[in-house]
Write a protein that holds these residues in place. Structure first.
Motif, PDB file in Angstrom:
ATOM      1  N   LEU A  77     105.279  76.717  73.594  1.00 26.78           N
ATOM      2  CA  LEU A  77     105.465  75.302  73.930  1.00 26.78           C
ATOM      3  C   LEU A  77     105.593  75.243  75.450  1.00 26.78           C
ATOM      4  CD1 LEU A  77     108.100  74.280  71.190  1.00 26.78           C
ATOM      5  CD2 LEU A  77     105.610  74.485  71.006  1.00 26.78           C
ATOM      6  N   ILE A 110     116.657  77.918  69.283  1.00 25.38           N
ATOM      7  CA  ILE A 110     115.268  78.402  69.356  1.00 25.38           C
ATOM      8  C   ILE A 110     114.637  77.783  70.598  1.00 25.38           C
ATOM      9  CG2 ILE A 110     113.025  78.404  68.202  1.00 25.38           C
ATOM     10  CD1 ILE A 110     114.591  77.851  65.564  1.00 25.38           C
ATOM     11  N   GLY A 114     110.887  77.563  72.969  1.00 26.99           N
ATOM     12  CA  GLY A 114     109.487  77.389  72.587  1.00 26.99           C
ATOM     13  C   GLY A 114     108.596  78.610  72.654  1.00 26.99           C
ATOM     14  N   TYR A 132     117.884  71.199  69.713  1.00 22.63           N
ATOM     15  CA  TYR A 132     117.140  72.423  69.392  1.00 22.63           C
ATOM     16  C   TYR A 132     117.169  72.744  67.903  1.00 22.63           C
ATOM     17  CZ  TYR A 132     117.769  73.285  74.388  1.00 22.63           C
ATOM     18  OH  TYR A 132     117.755  73.173  75.748  1.00 22.63           O
ATOM     19  N   GLY A 133     116.261  73.637  67.504  1.00 22.99           N
ATOM     20  CA  GLY A 133     116.431  74.316  66.227  1.00 22.99           C
ATOM     21  C   GLY A 133     117.519  75.366  66.433  1.00 22.99           C
ATOM     22  N   THR A 165     110.748  74.520  62.076  1.00 27.57           N
ATOM     23  CA  THR A 165     112.042  75.140  61.732  1.00 27.57           C
ATOM     24  C   THR A 165     112.231  75.190  60.212  1.00 27.57           C
ATOM     25  OG1 THR A 165     112.921  74.252  63.784  1.00 27.57           O
ATOM     26  CG2 THR A 165     114.535  75.021  62.187  1.00 27.57           C
ATOM     27  N   GLU A 177     117.099  72.212  62.077  1.00 25.79           N
ATOM     28  CA  GLU A 177     116.489  71.507  63.194  1.00 25.79           C
ATOM     29  C   GLU A 177     117.467  70.473  63.765  1.00 25.79           C
ATOM     30  OE1 GLU A 177     113.923  72.175  64.854  1.00 25.79           O
ATOM     31  OE2 GLU A 177     113.361  70.347  65.911  1.00 25.79           O
ATOM     32  N   LYS A 178     117.798  70.638  65.014  1.00 29.07           N
ATOM     33  CA  LYS A 178     118.586  69.683  65.796  1.00 29.07           C
ATOM     34  C   LYS A 178     119.856  69.169  65.092  1.00 29.07           C
ATOM     35  CE  LYS A 178     114.629  68.511  68.548  1.00 29.07           C
ATOM     36  NZ  LYS A 178     113.271  68.194  68.214  1.00 29.07           N
ATOM     37  N   LEU A 193     105.932  69.005  65.174  1.00 25.66           N
ATOM     38  CA  LEU A 193     105.494  70.318  65.661  1.00 25.66           C
ATOM     39  C   LEU A 193     104.894  71.158  64.523  1.00 25.66           C
ATOM     40  CD1 LEU A 193     105.318  72.472  67.872  1.00 25.66           C
ATOM     41  CD2 LEU A 193     107.723  73.034  67.434  1.00 25.66           C
ATOM     42  N   TYR A 225     107.243  81.700  69.840  1.00 25.48           N
ATOM     43  CA  TYR A 225     107.301  82.207  68.477  1.00 25.48           C
ATOM     44  C   TYR A 225     106.177  83.228  68.261  1.00 25.48           C
ATOM     45  CZ  TYR A 225     109.348  77.461  67.702  1.00 25.48           C
ATOM     46  OH  TYR A 225     110.084  76.292  67.763  1.00 25.48           O
TER      47      TYR A 225
HETATM   48  C1  G1P Z   1     110.909  71.948  69.349  1.00 21.68           C
HETATM   49  C2  G1P Z   1     111.425  72.556  68.036  1.00 21.68           C
HETATM   50  C3  G1P Z   1     112.859  73.021  68.186  1.00 21.68           C
HETATM   51  C4  G1P Z   1     112.971  73.969  69.368  1.00 21.68           C
HETATM   52  C5  G1P Z   1     112.411  73.315  70.649  1.00 21.68           C
HETATM   53  C6  G1P Z   1     112.359  74.286  71.795  1.00 21.68           C
HETATM   54  O1  G1P Z   1     111.594  70.740  69.583  1.00 21.68           O
HETATM   55  O2  G1P Z   1     111.294  71.598  67.003  1.00 21.68           O
HETATM   56  O3  G1P Z   1     113.287  73.664  67.009  1.00 21.68           O
HETATM   57  O4  G1P Z   1     114.321  74.327  69.556  1.00 21.68           O
HETATM   58  O5  G1P Z   1     111.072  72.838  70.433  1.00 21.68           O
HETATM   59  O6  G1P Z   1     111.973  73.646  72.976  1.00 21.68           O
HETATM   60  P1  G1P Z   1     111.083  69.670  70.688  1.00 21.68           P
HETATM   61  O7  G1P Z   1     111.667  70.122  72.004  1.00 21.68           O
HETATM   62  O8  G1P Z   1     109.592  69.705  70.663  1.00 21.68           O
HETATM   63  O9  G1P Z   1     111.655  68.351  70.244  1.00 21.68           O
END
Ligand code: G1P
Length: 276
Positions: free
Chosen positions: A128, A204, A206, A169-170, A232, A191-192, A108, A208
């Motif tokens: 997102l 967090i 999606g 998630y973050g 993150t 992150e996660k 990301l 920002y």
């Molecule tokens: C991304 C971010 C993560 C966030 C999440 C929200 O992860 O890296 O920090 O919490 O979106 O949907 P992904 O869902 O793309 O793996």
């Protein structure tokens, strides 16, 4: 003033294969509208008219969706079916769409960095589209812009999740800065993390607002979780300078990156629109 919104939309959508083999996951519909259109509507409702979309191979349907279709227009013009195109035509009229392709899927953070030529040197929003949101009054991006206008630094939307889900998630930790108990100055973000390593259950989602110094930080951010460049991690660099605010948004969110969340969102919107 926030004028541009970045939409990372290059991912493969493997969880929805085979549906996403030829159809971008951002184009999967909730009822009759693609996920990405909900995101664009949210940006528009926050006064943002410039949509910057980071796409990849096999994503051309996105460009076609946000463009006029003269053949369809001609066919439907003056018929009782014309209203089906009304909403999307309004969006096309009121927005500018710019695109850049992410050549490699490096995470990301890398997708956001790929969008730099579309954003340039100004603060911007990020949506997102997988995270589909429904808010009573203003959308989440409008809510975050209010916070940005007060603190003038990056802002992330957060939500409390069950502790066992932190690895999706973050996760942030922070100090409350507001008597309304919904705004934090971020002191840490991971992150996660596994639940045992998670400092809190504040995740967090999606949405920002990012200040443009994030691009230089991203250029110097090494891959971490999953071998990917994480937004993150880049935000943690800003947070260490006291420059990230986390805000518990008001509204409902569906994780449409998962089949379960996608079904929940479909049922919710169908009910709200009186379809079932
Ligand atoms: C991304 C971010 C993560 C966030 C999440 C929200 O992860 O890296 O920090 O919490 O979106 O949907 P992904 O869902 O793309 O793996």
């Amino acid at each position: 003033m926030i004028k541009k919104c970045l939409f990372p939309a290059a991912g493969y959508g493997t969880r929805f294969l085979p549906a996403t083999k030829a159809v971008p996951k951002e184009m999967l519909p909730i009822l009759t509208k693609p996920l990405l259109q909900y995101g664009v509507e949210e940006a528009l409702s926050a006064g943002i008219t410039n949509m910057a979309i980071v796409t990849g191979r096999g994503k051309r349907a996105i460009e076609d969706h946000f463009d006029n279709s003269f053949e369809l227009d001609m066919q439907l013009s003056g018929t009782s079916k014309e209203f089906h195109l009304k909403e999307i035509k309004e969006i096309i009229k009121n927005s500018t769409f710019t695109y850049v392709r992410q050549k490699q899927m490096l995470g990301l953070g890398h997708a956001i960095l790929t969008g730099e030529p579309l954003i340039e040197n100004e603060p911007f929003a990020v949506i997102l589209a997988d995270d589909l949101c429904d808010c009573d009054e203003s959308g989440i991006i409008s809510q975050l812009i209010k916070i940005y206008n007060k603190y003038k630094c990056s802002v992330v939307a957060i939500e409390e999740v069950p502790m066992y889900q932190t690895s999706k998630y973050g996760i942030i930790a922070g100090k409350l800065v507001d008597e309304t108990r919904d705004t934090y100055r971020v002191t840490n973000m991971i992150e996660k993390p596994e639940p045992k390593d998670a400092p809190t259950n504040m995740a967090i989602i999606g949405r920002y607002i990012l200040t443009p110094d994030i691009f230089d930080i991203l250029r110097n951010t090494k891959p971490s979780k999953g071998g990917e460049i994480q937004i993150t991690d880049a935000l943690l660099t800003q947070a260490k300078q006291g420059k990230v605010i986390a805000y518990k948004f008001k509204g409902k969110r569906f994780d449409c990156g998962s089949i379960k969340g996608y079904i929940e969102a479909t049922n919710y919107f169908a009910k709200h629109q009186g379809i079932v």
